[in-house]
Design a protein around this motif. Structure first.
Motif, short mmCIF file in Angstrom:
data_model
loop_
_atom_site.label_atom_id
_atom_site.label_comp_id
_atom_site.label_asym_id
_atom_site.label_seq_id
_atom_site.Cartn_x
_atom_site.Cartn_y
_atom_site.Cartn_z
N SER A 189 -68.25 -2.43 11.80
CA SER A 189 -68.79 -2.70 13.12
C SER A 189 -70.22 -3.23 13.07
O SER A 189 -70.79 -3.59 14.09
CB SER A 189 -68.74 -1.44 13.99
OG SER A 189 -69.57 -0.43 13.44
N THR A 199 -62.14 -5.72 19.90
CA THR A 199 -63.08 -6.81 20.17
C THR A 199 -63.16 -7.80 19.00
O THR A 199 -63.11 -9.01 19.21
CB THR A 199 -64.49 -6.26 20.48
OG1 THR A 199 -64.39 -5.38 21.60
CG2 THR A 199 -65.46 -7.38 20.79
N TYR A 224 -63.92 -0.91 18.87
CA TYR A 224 -64.63 -2.19 18.89
C TYR A 224 -64.12 -3.11 17.77
O TYR A 224 -63.87 -4.29 17.98
CB TYR A 224 -66.14 -1.94 18.75
CG TYR A 224 -66.97 -3.17 18.49
CD1 TYR A 224 -67.18 -4.11 19.49
CD2 TYR A 224 -67.55 -3.38 17.24
CE1 TYR A 224 -67.95 -5.24 19.25
CE2 TYR A 224 -68.32 -4.51 16.99
CZ TYR A 224 -68.52 -5.44 18.01
OH TYR A 224 -69.27 -6.56 17.75
#
Length: 120
Positions: free
Chosen positions: A40, A74, A70
């Motif tokens: 991340s 994402t 995430y």
């Protein structure tokens, strides 16, 4: 209150420089599995996305459910392992075997310690 962001930019540029030096050594091919620690973070997130763009299956390692969400939702990694859920390298290594049933073809290391031990 005014914030000096110069230091932030220097860190980002330093990490980008490390990434630029590493890219020529990324020889993974479509269908291979790449594991990225600190997935991340600034460098890990880019490495994983570049591997995905090459057609690789990408498994990230990050700390906490929010970071893993995430990484997968994402950034588009195929899976993410929360290292904080594993007390030792053996447990983390089992999670990696489960997430990478065909083995690990490439690994981008950002952390060391327990994470590196688990991958090896």
């Amino acid at each position: 209150m005014s914030v000096d962001r110069t230091a932030d930019h220097d860190v980002w540029l330093e990490k980008a420089g490390v990434l630029a030096e590493a890219l020529p050594y990324m020889r993974e091919h479509a269908g291979e599995t790449v594991v990225v620690s600190a997935a991340s973070g600034a460098v890990g997130s880019v490495v994983g996305q570049l591997a995905k763009a090459q057609g690789c299956r990408v498994v990230g390692i990050a700390g906490g459910p929010d970071k893993c969400e995430y990484v997968t939702h994402t950034l588009g990694f195929d899976a993410c392992i929360d290292y904080k859920q594993h007390a030792d390298a053996a447990s983390l290594s089992k999670a990696l075997r489960d997430a990478c049933p065909n083995g690990i073809d490439g690994h981008f290391e950002n952390v060391g310690g327990k994470v590196l031990d688990a991958v090896m």
